[in-house]
Design a protein around this motif. Structure first.
Motif, mmCIF file in Angstrom:
data_model
loop_
_atom_site.group_PDB
_atom_site.id
_atom_site.type_symbol
_atom_site.label_atom_id
_atom_site.label_comp_id
_atom_site.label_asym_id
_atom_site.label_seq_id
_atom_site.Cartn_x
_atom_site.Cartn_y
_atom_site.Cartn_z
ATOM 1 N N ASP A 56 0.809 -1.219 0.000
ATOM 2 C CA ASP A 56 0.000 0.000 0.000
ATOM 3 C C ASP A 56 0.844 1.273 0.000
ATOM 4 O OD1 ASP A 56 0.793 -0.038 2.640
ATOM 5 O OD2 ASP A 56 -1.207 0.072 3.490
ATOM 6 N N ASN A 57 2.159 1.139 -0.027
ATOM 7 C CA ASN A 57 3.039 2.291 -0.134
ATOM 8 C C ASN A 57 3.225 2.606 -1.623
ATOM 9 O OD1 ASN A 57 5.720 3.585 -0.597
ATOM 10 N ND2 ASN A 57 5.822 3.535 1.647
ATOM 11 N N ASP A 58 2.846 3.815 -2.032
ATOM 12 C CA ASP A 58 2.903 4.186 -3.451
ATOM 13 C C ASP A 58 4.305 4.059 -4.036
ATOM 14 O OD1 ASP A 58 0.189 4.705 -3.626
ATOM 15 O OD2 ASP A 58 0.420 6.858 -3.231
ATOM 16 N N ASP A 59 5.332 4.459 -3.280
ATOM 17 C CA ASP A 59 6.704 4.385 -3.790
ATOM 18 C C ASP A 59 7.140 2.937 -4.003
ATOM 19 O OD1 ASP A 59 6.960 7.152 -3.805
ATOM 20 O OD2 ASP A 59 7.817 7.214 -1.775
ATOM 21 N N VAL A 60 6.799 2.075 -3.058
ATOM 22 C CA VAL A 60 7.151 0.658 -3.192
ATOM 23 C C VAL A 60 6.387 0.051 -4.366
ATOM 24 C CG1 VAL A 60 7.097 -1.600 -2.055
ATOM 25 C CG2 VAL A 60 7.769 0.428 -0.750
ATOM 26 N N ARG A 61 5.118 0.389 -4.507
ATOM 27 C CA ARG A 61 4.305 -0.134 -5.617
ATOM 28 C C ARG A 61 4.883 0.294 -6.961
ATOM 29 N NH1 ARG A 61 -0.591 -2.918 -7.065
ATOM 30 N NH2 ARG A 61 -0.387 -2.917 -9.305
ATOM 31 N N LYS A 62 5.277 1.566 -7.074
ATOM 32 C CA LYS A 62 5.866 2.041 -8.334
ATOM 33 C C LYS A 62 7.135 1.275 -8.663
ATOM 34 C CE LYS A 62 3.958 6.659 -7.968
ATOM 35 N NZ LYS A 62 4.209 8.042 -7.573
ATOM 36 N N MET A 63 7.948 0.989 -7.637
ATOM 37 C CA MET A 63 9.183 0.244 -7.872
ATOM 38 C C MET A 63 8.867 -1.163 -8.387
ATOM 39 S SD MET A 63 12.462 -0.173 -5.325
ATOM 40 C CE MET A 63 11.709 1.002 -4.247
ATOM 41 N N LEU A 64 7.863 -1.802 -7.803
ATOM 42 C CA LEU A 64 7.463 -3.140 -8.260
ATOM 43 C C LEU A 64 6.973 -3.094 -9.703
ATOM 44 C CD1 LEU A 64 5.520 -4.386 -5.106
ATOM 45 C CD2 LEU A 64 7.835 -5.023 -5.800
ATOM 46 N N ASP A 65 6.193 -2.050 -10.029
ATOM 47 C CA ASP A 65 5.682 -1.898 -11.399
ATOM 48 C C ASP A 65 6.822 -1.679 -12.389
ATOM 49 O OD1 ASP A 65 3.045 -2.244 -10.593
ATOM 50 O OD2 ASP A 65 2.664 -0.091 -10.412
ATOM 51 N N VAL A 66 7.744 -0.802 -12.048
ATOM 52 C CA VAL A 66 8.867 -0.487 -12.943
ATOM 53 C C VAL A 66 9.747 -1.714 -13.162
ATOM 54 C CG1 VAL A 66 11.019 0.842 -13.080
ATOM 55 C CG2 VAL A 66 8.903 1.989 -12.445
#
Length: 115
Positions: free
Chosen positions: A87-97
């Motif tokens: 649920d952390n936006d920064d962690v989610r973006k890293m997973l997506d990238v």
């Protein structure tokens, strides 16, 4: 700014392995992640893998590599790919990238519990 030291918690029950990463997960915890990945590859009765990142504030690239190793360790053994809850936006973006959606089911944590 106060950075919470990283922690790893793991549990196995009824065929479900849960790996919970908390705080700032960095290289220093990767030996533990590597051990968990190796154990998963040999765990009898494994039916599902859940990785809980709801309390993770940061996951560095080395730790992400070991999470990928977890996915590779169970590939072909499970009906569904491992699930990551974040649920952390920064962690989610890293997973997506990093393309984690190819190897994991990515889910966002609910904002509030259902009543």
């Amino acid at each position: 700014m106060l950075i919470e030291e990283g922690r790893i918690k793991a549990a196995f029950d009824s065929g479900v392995f849960v790996l919970k990463l908390c705080g700032d997960v960095r290289l220093t915890l990767c030996a533990t992640l590597d051990t968990q990945a190796q154990r998963l590859a040999e765990t009898p009765g494994l039916r599902a893998v859940l990785i809980d990142l709801r309390e993770a504030t940061n996951v560095d690239s080395t730790a992400l590599g070991f999470l990928a190793k977890v996915a590779m360790a169970v590939k072909g053994r499970l009906e569904q790919p491992p699930t990551i809850i974040v649920d952390n936006d920064d962690v989610r973006k890293m997973l997506d990238v990093m393309g984690f959606a190819r190897f994991f089911t990515l889910m966002e944590a609910p904002l509030q519990q259902a009543t």
